[in-house]
Design an enzyme around this catalytic site. Structure first.
Site, PDB file in Angstrom:
ATOM      1  N   HIS A   1       0.841  -1.203   0.000  1.00  0.00           N
ATOM      2  CA  HIS A   1       0.000   0.000   0.000  1.00  0.00           C
ATOM      3  C   HIS A   1       0.882   1.262   0.000  1.00  0.00           C
ATOM      4  O   HIS A   1       0.670   2.174  -0.807  1.00  0.00           O
ATOM      5  CB  HIS A   1      -0.904  -0.061   1.235  1.00  0.00           C
ATOM      6  CG  HIS A   1      -1.760   1.142   1.475  1.00  0.00           C
ATOM      7  ND1 HIS A   1      -3.132   1.114   1.307  1.00  0.00           N
ATOM      8  CD2 HIS A   1      -1.463   2.404   1.888  1.00  0.00           C
ATOM      9  CE1 HIS A   1      -3.628   2.313   1.610  1.00  0.00           C
ATOM     10  NE2 HIS A   1      -2.635   3.112   1.974  1.00  0.00           N
ATOM     11  N   GLU A   2       1.869   1.301   0.874  1.00  0.00           N
ATOM     12  CA  GLU A   2       2.713   2.505   0.961  1.00  0.00           C
ATOM     13  C   GLU A   2       3.581   2.672  -0.286  1.00  0.00           C
ATOM     14  O   GLU A   2       3.787   3.797  -0.760  1.00  0.00           O
ATOM     15  CB  GLU A   2       3.572   2.468   2.222  1.00  0.00           C
ATOM     16  CG  GLU A   2       2.782   2.460   3.537  1.00  0.00           C
ATOM     17  CD  GLU A   2       1.796   3.613   3.660  1.00  0.00           C
ATOM     18  OE1 GLU A   2       2.020   4.687   3.062  1.00  0.00           O
ATOM     19  OE2 GLU A   2       0.765   3.435   4.351  1.00  0.00           O
TER      20      GLU A   2
ATOM     21  N   HIS B   1       1.563   4.345  -2.884  1.00  0.00           N
ATOM     22  CA  HIS B   1       1.583   5.816  -2.788  1.00  0.00           C
ATOM     23  C   HIS B   1       2.847   6.370  -3.440  1.00  0.00           C
ATOM     24  O   HIS B   1       2.793   7.352  -4.184  1.00  0.00           O
ATOM     25  CB  HIS B   1       1.549   6.263  -1.323  1.00  0.00           C
ATOM     26  CG  HIS B   1       0.220   6.112  -0.653  1.00  0.00           C
ATOM     27  ND1 HIS B   1      -0.956   6.552  -1.212  1.00  0.00           N
ATOM     28  CD2 HIS B   1      -0.116   5.588   0.557  1.00  0.00           C
ATOM     29  CE1 HIS B   1      -1.966   6.306  -0.379  1.00  0.00           C
ATOM     30  NE2 HIS B   1      -1.480   5.715   0.709  1.00  0.00           N
TER      31      HIS B   1
ATOM     32  N   HIS C   1      -5.516   6.845  -2.467  1.00  0.00           N
ATOM     33  CA  HIS C   1      -6.450   5.852  -1.941  1.00  0.00           C
ATOM     34  C   HIS C   1      -7.647   5.705  -2.881  1.00  0.00           C
ATOM     35  O   HIS C   1      -8.046   6.681  -3.516  1.00  0.00           O
ATOM     36  CB  HIS C   1      -6.967   6.273  -0.555  1.00  0.00           C
ATOM     37  CG  HIS C   1      -5.916   6.260   0.509  1.00  0.00           C
ATOM     38  ND1 HIS C   1      -5.746   7.281   1.407  1.00  0.00           N
ATOM     39  CD2 HIS C   1      -4.982   5.322   0.810  1.00  0.00           C
ATOM     40  CE1 HIS C   1      -4.742   6.970   2.226  1.00  0.00           C
ATOM     41  NE2 HIS C   1      -4.260   5.791   1.866  1.00  0.00           N
TER      42      HIS C   1
HETATM   43 ZN   LIG Z   1      -2.472   5.046   2.317  1.00  0.00          ZN
END
Ligand SMILES: [Zn+2]
Length: 372
Positions: free
Chosen positions: A207-208, A211, A217
Site C-alpha cells: 500500500h505505501e 503511494h 487511496h
Molecule cells: Zn495510504
C-alpha cells in the site's frame, strides 16, 4: 516519456490558465492530530499538512500533479506482456539501540517482507531489489515527528537512486511520499513503517509503495476531498479519470475498513454506493482482504516510474544478451560470434535483420552497466 517537472508545470499553466503548483512551503508536521485512531496509513494526512488539501484549480476534476494524471498518457503505460519489467532499487533501514542490540527486525525478516512485496507487484511487472542497513541510533528507534527530518537526513541511502524504507516503532502507522512531492527523490522522501506492519506476508508495505509510485487511496475522491467539489467522485462517475484517485476503474467508495462493499448512500449525489473495489491494495480493508491493483493503477505506477522516478530504476538493457544483469565481455563475445549473420536471436539489437556495426555500437555504449 520524460518531462521535467518544471516544463510540465509550465505547460500545465498555459493550458489551464492557472498554476496547479501548491506554492505553500511544507509546514512542520501537524498531521498526527488529523490521523483517526486505528488508521494505519498517514500518507494523505501528512501530505495535506504540508501542502494543503486539493484546490479546485480545474473545473470537473482534481488538480493535476504531472503528466501521468493525463489518462491518455497513463493509458500508454497499460501493462501487457510487452511491458518491460521495471526494477526499483530500495533500501531498508532498520533501527537498533545505540549499542547495536534490539534491532527492530532481522535481515531474514526484511528479505521475507520483500518477497511478499515482489509477489504482490509481480502481476503488474514491477520488481524491487533491496539492500538492508541497520542503524545504531536508539533515539530514532521509537518514531517521533520531530525526529523524522534529522533521522532521514542522517540515514537515507542514495535517495536519488533508491526508495528508502525506514522501519521504526510508530505505534501502528506508516506513510509514504507521492512522486509529485518535491521531497520524493530526496532524503525526506521514502516510507516510514511501523515494525508491527512489516515482515513476511505483510501487505501494508505494498500500500505505501503504491503511494510512492503515484497512487491515491481508492476512497480519495469521497473521504479525502471536499464534499461535492470538482475532485469529488460520485457513484457511477463518468469522469472517474479526473476525479478522486484518477482511475476510472476503481469505483467511488467512502473510506471502508471492512472486507466488503460499503452500505448506505453518497451524501453528495444521494446515490447508493455500487460495487466497490474493496479488495484493492489502496483501500483501508484489513490486509488479508487485499488482492489487487486495477489496470489503470498499474499503468499509473509505470508512468510515474518512467517520468519522475526513473533514477530509482535498474536500467533495462537488451544489450545484456546473456541476461546475467551486466553488459560485459560475455555479451560482446556473443555479438561478435553472430557478427555479419542474420540471426533471429537477441544479438540483432537494432532489429534491422543483421548483426552489424549498429548493434556493436549499442552494446559498447552500455558496456559495463548493471541491468535487470
Ligand atoms: Zn495510504
Amino acid at each position: 516519456m520524460m518531462f521535467s517537472r518544471t516544463v510540465w508545470l509550465a505547460v500545465c499553466g498555459l493550458v489551464l490558465g492557472g498554476s496547479p503548483v501548491r506554492a505553500d512551503e511544507p509546514t512542520e508536521a501537524t498531521w498526527r492530530a488529523d490521523l483517526p485512531a486505528g488508521q494505519f496509513c498517514a500518507t494523505t494526512e501528512r501530505y495535506y499538512a504540508r501542502y494543503g488539501p486539493p484546490e479546485n484549480v480545474q473545473r470537473g476534476g482534481c488538480p493535476l500533479d504531472g503528466p501521468c494524471d493525463d489518462p491518455t498518457i497513463r493509458d500508454a503505460y497499460t501493462v501487457g506482456e510487452e511491458t518491460p519489467i521495471r526494477v526499483v532499487r530500495t533500501q531498508v533501514i532498520v533501527f537498533c539501540r545505540t549499542n547495536g542490540s534490539d534491532c527492530l527486525t532481522t535481515a531474514d525478516d526484511v528479505d521475507a517482507q520483500m518477497v511478499t512485496l515482489n509477489e504482490t507487484f509481480a502481476p503488474y511487472r514491477i520488481k524491487f531489489e533491496h539492500e538492508t542497513s541497520f542503524a545504531r541510533r536508539g533515539t530514532y528507534r521509537i518514531y517521533n515527528d520531530i525526529d523524522e527530518r534529522p533521522m532521514k537526513n542522517q540515514y537515507a541511502v542514495e535517495p536519488q537512486r533508491r526508495l528508502n524504507i525506514f522501519v521504526v516503532d510508530t505505534t501502528g502507522f506508516a506513510f509514504g511520499t507521492f512522486p509529485w512531492d518535491d521531497d520524493a527523490l530526496t532524503a525526506q522522501g521514502g516510507i516510514v513503517i511501523d515494525v508491527d506492519l512489516f515482515g513476511a506476508g505483510e501487505t501494508i508495505l505494498t500500500h505505501e509503495v503504491g503511494h510512492c509510485l503515484g497512487l491515491w487511496h481508492t476512497h480519495h475522491g469521497v473521504s479525502e476531498v471536499d464534499r461535492c467539489s470538482a475532485c469529488y467522485e460520485v457513484p457511477m462517475d463518468v469522469n472517474g479519470d479526473n476525479t478522486g484517485d484518477r482511475c476510472a476503474d476503481t469505483p467511488a467508495t467512502p473510506v471502508n475498513f471492512d472486507c466488503d462493499r460499503p452500505g448506505g448512500r453518497d451524501s453528495c449525489s444521494d446515490l447508493r454506493w455500487r460495487q466497490t473495489d474493496y479488495e484493492n491494495y489502496m483501500g483501508y480493508a484489513p490486509s488479508f482482504c487485499y488482492t489487487r491493483l486495477s489496470p489503470q493503477q498499474a499503468a499509473r505506477c509505470h508512468c510515474w516510474l518512467d517520468d519522475v522516478l526513473w533514477s530509482w530504476l535498474v536500467p533495462y538493457c537488451p544489450e545484456d544478451i546473456n541476461a546475467d544483469r551486466a553488459v560485459d565481455i560475455a555479451d560482446l563475445a556473443r555479438l561478435l560470434n553472430d557478427f555479419g549473420t542474420a540471426p533471429s536471436g537477441p544479438t540483432d539489437l537494432d532489429g534491422d535483420g543483421v548483426v552489424g556495426l549498429g548493434d556493436l555500437a549499442r552494446l559498447l555504449n552500455r558496456f559495463g552497466q548493471e541491468c535487470h
